[in-house]
Design an enzyme around this catalytic site. Structure first.
Site, PDB file in Angstrom:
ATOM      1  N   GLU A  52       0.820  -1.217   0.000  1.00 25.24           N
ATOM      2  CA  GLU A  52       0.000   0.000   0.000  1.00 25.24           C
ATOM      3  C   GLU A  52       0.850   1.262   0.000  1.00 25.24           C
ATOM      4  OE1 GLU A  52      -0.639  -2.731   1.573  1.00 25.24           O
ATOM      5  OE2 GLU A  52      -2.718  -3.236   1.154  1.00 25.24           O
ATOM      6  N   HIS A 103     -11.363  -6.018   9.201  1.00 25.86           N
ATOM      7  CA  HIS A 103     -12.063  -5.833   7.927  1.00 25.86           C
ATOM      8  C   HIS A 103     -13.342  -5.034   8.143  1.00 25.86           C
ATOM      9  CE1 HIS A 103      -9.407  -9.134   6.769  1.00 25.86           C
ATOM     10  NE2 HIS A 103      -9.661  -8.835   5.503  1.00 25.86           N
TER      11      HIS A 103
END
Ligand SMILES: Cc1ncc(C[n+]2csc(CCOP(=O)(O)OP(=O)(O)O)c2C)c(N)n1
Length: 687
Positions: free
Chosen positions: A426, A493
């Site tokens: 990322e 998540h």
């Protein structure tokens, strides 16, 4: 080209055998002037530092051949990502010393309007990208620039520097890996000067040479004498051509030594004296002068004259440099300059609508019911059609269509160059997105889950958010953040992490709750020249449908939406909270509720907040994010400070528990703010 094979240990005997190759006397002289210039500037800076006339100095004395040789080997319009010891990059790009000096003094007319210190600034005009203190992030920006060159089929390369210390950062690994996987023409230069601040290399890594690491990325590398200006120049020039021709990156390890402390205040006690003795013999300037004299290019007298001339130039430039007016502090300019202004042309799209126009009146044709996710997809799709310079990047977004299938089918239509799968990195992808901006591209990065933004946090918070304020380069990047709970996905998540970004000036934070807004705000985010964190609640993707015009339209960033009007209480909310509030209102028709959907969390629509406070005098802030540090607290404080006299009750908050989000669905339900909505409203009404 003086290349050695990967893994060959550097040996001292390689030092200072100058090879002039085809270089003319004039070229050798030009190289000399460029090499000497940063040394003489630095010597003067050290004097000024002792006199207290400048505040901080990172010395590159002894390492000049690397900056100067590498910069001279590139074309003037190829981007370089320098660090704190690379004065030679700035000077070899002919940046006027008086302006550099104004920069170091924090003057208004320096390169960063007094906002940045030492070497933390860039210049678009000179194709130099300013570093942030964290060092490693520079490397991935070079990836993005090289990607831009590659996409445009330009014969250009980008070049990034790192010290030996910086090679232990994850950013080094990520950037080199991405450059290798995407076949990007980037030169990564390691300046191995033996120390990272006080820590010697034997406490930093175990490979024989840092260049050995290239092999692990499937990249070629070389170790060279970083003190030999002709070796550096010739090697980088050769590698540049090779990388452009073959479309690949290269790692160059330059062996050198830091002749002064990490910065001037920190001293050199931890460095054995013998090392200074050994390396002063290898001084890049002394040795090159000896070579020039021995080859009849210059006489001792010529050298004296050049030195005198440059010293005089330094004095005259400093005179101008000291002439800056005292800084004029203007708060409104400081605040304004956190964001790039949107160019007029990008605001004048057909179909653009006022933020508060109800969807039914928006369009004369083609409005139909779409799921939240389909509206998002349509917004992204139309943006790809609108902007041929828009690049999408993210894990599994190409053939697979992304974890939530939002980019499904895009690959076939827009091709692999614009719809790019990324490795799991990322930080490098956010950095590459910034690099694309440097070359005028737009990009959208999909975080697979908002939770994973932690791994790219530094690039977002410190580079994307601050770069425009620091030196006027915008970050034209949208980061899509699939967020939120209610889906039984557990602590990593499901998080609501929007508040991390809301407290970072320079970012915009957008959070739609309806399909109509999902499309219009995404289009607006992509049109915006600033970095936008675009939150999309996963639980809304397939559960919410609504009217969406088929045309291309924007919903204005920074404008809230009055969902329904009422007189008893106000609920100020966003995202899933809007639907909780609407459901509650539908079930309690005896209570007149004013619901405000914020839609954008940074910047906030203070006018809309004030209007609802005035209307009801009783306010509940509702969000799925946890209570402490959530945006509700910020808005509550603002209302109390500004509209206290309108209040009939304390401003109240309904938020999720201050815990991690649990996996078990019953635990998760209990965690959610929604579980406490009824009691919060009852409490508020009771005042
Ligand atoms: C992420 C991060 N950690 C620590 C520091 C503090 N720091 C600044 S420079 C430096 C040493 C860097 O060494 P190296 O990469 O070898 O470059 P050099 O200073 O030797 O040129 C350290 C530890 C920092 N700026 N950023």
């Amino acid at each position: 080209m003086a290349l050695q094979k990967t893994g060959i240990k550097f040996s001292k005997k390689d030092f200072m055998e100058f090879q002039r190759r085809e270089l003319s006397n004039e070229q050798l002289l030009n190289i000399y002037k460029n090499l000497l210039w940063p040394r003489l500037i630095e010597e003067k800076m050290l004097v000024l530092l002792r006199q207290g006339r400048i505040s901080k100095w990172f010395s590159g004395i002894g390492q000049e051949a690397i900056s100067v040789g590498a910069t001279m080997a590139l074309q003037q319009d190829e981007w370089i990502m320098p660090l704190h010891r690379n004065l030679g990059v700035f000077t070899s790009r002919n940046m006027p010393l008086h302006k550099l000096f104004k920069q170091w003094q924090g003057a208004q007319d320096g390169y960063s309007k007094g906002r940045e210190r030492s070497f933390h600034f860039g210049s678009k005009e000179h194709h130099i990208c300013g570093m942030i203190s964290h060092l490693g992030p520079q490397l991935a920006i070079a990836d993005g620039v090289a990607l831009a060159y590659k996409l445009r089929k330009e014969k250009k390369i980008s070049l990034a520097f790192t010290g030996d210390g910086g090679t232990s950062e994850g950013d080094f690994h990520e950037a080199l890996n991405v450059a290798a996987v995407w076949d990007l023409p980037v030169i990564f230069i390691i300046e191995n000067n033996g120390y990272g601040l006080s820590t010697p290399v034997n406490e930093q890594f175990r490979c024989a040479q840092l260049s050995d690491r290239a092999k692990g990325y499937g990249m070629e590398s070389v170790v060279i004498d970083g003190n030999n200006i002709l070796t550096v120049y010739d090697t980088i020039k050769g590698i540049r051509d090779y990388c452009i021709e073959n479309q690949k990156p290269y790692l160059v390890e330059c062996m050198t030594f830091r002749m002064r402390g990490h910065e001037e205040a920190s001293g050199t006690k931890y460095v054995p004296k013998e090392l200074f003795d050994e390396w002063s013999i290898k001084d890049p300037i002394k040795n090159y002068e000896t070579f020039l004299i021995a080859n009849g290019v210059l006489s001792v007298e010529d050298i004296d004259n050049i030195r005198t001339e440059q010293k005089q130039k330094i004095e005259s430039e400093l005179k101008i440099g000291f002439e800056s007016d005292p800084i004029v502090v203007r708060t409104e300019v400081e605040v304004r300059d956190m964001y790039a202004a949107k160019a007029l042309t990008t605001t004048l799209f057909k179909g653009e609508v006022d933020a508060n126009t109800p969807p039914s009146t928006l369009t004369t044709n083609h409005s139909r019911s779409l799921r939240f996710i389909d509206a998002l997809k349509e917004g992204l799709h139309q943006s790809m059609q609108q902007h041929s310079n828009l690049i999408l990047m993210g894990q599994d977004i190409a053939e697979y269509g992304g974890a939530f299938k939002i980019t499904e089918g895009f690959l076939n239509e827009f091709g692999k160059e614009r719809v790019r799968n990324t490795p799991l990195c990322e930080s490098a992808i956010v950095g590459a997105a910034l690099g694309l901006s440097l070359e005028g591209f737009k990009s959208m990065m999909e975080m697979q889950f908002a939770d994973f933004a932690t791994v790219g946090f530094n690039q977002i918070i410190n580079n994307l958010a601050k770069i425009y304020y620091r030196w006027g380069q915008n970050a034209d990047v949208v980061i899509r953040m699939p967020t939120g709970g209610g889906v039984g996905a557990g602590p990593f998540h499901s998080q609501s992490n929007e508040a991390w970004f809301v407290k970072t000036p320079g970012l915009k934070v957008v959070y739609p709750s309806t399909p109509y807004d999902a499309k219009g705000l995404l289009i607006a985010a992509i049109n915006d020249p600033n970095p936008v964190m675009y939150f999309e609640h996963k639980a809304l993707y397939r559960s919410i449908t609504g009217e969406v015009p088929s045309e291309y339209y924007e919903v204005e960033i920074g404008k809230a939406r009055r969902v329904q009007s009422g007189d008893d209480i106000s609920i100020i909310t966003y995202g899933a909270g809007v639907h909780w509030a609407e459901d509650y209102a539908a079930e309690h028709t005896d209570i007149s509720i004013d619901i405000l959907d914020l839609r954008t969390l940074l910047p906030l629509d203070y006018d809309a907040i004030a209007a609802t406070v005035k209307r009801t005098g009783k306010v509940l802030l509702l969000h799925e994010d946890t209570l402490i540090g959530g945006i509700g607290g910020e808005i509550a404080a603002w209302i109390s400070e500004n509209y206290f006299s309108y209040l009939d009750a304390p401003v109240m908050r309904c938020a999720s528990l201050d815990t991690a989000i649990p996996f078990n669905i019953e635990l998760e339900k209990n965690f959610m703010a929604k579980a406490r909505l009824d009691e919060s409203i009852e409490k508020l009404l009771a005042y």
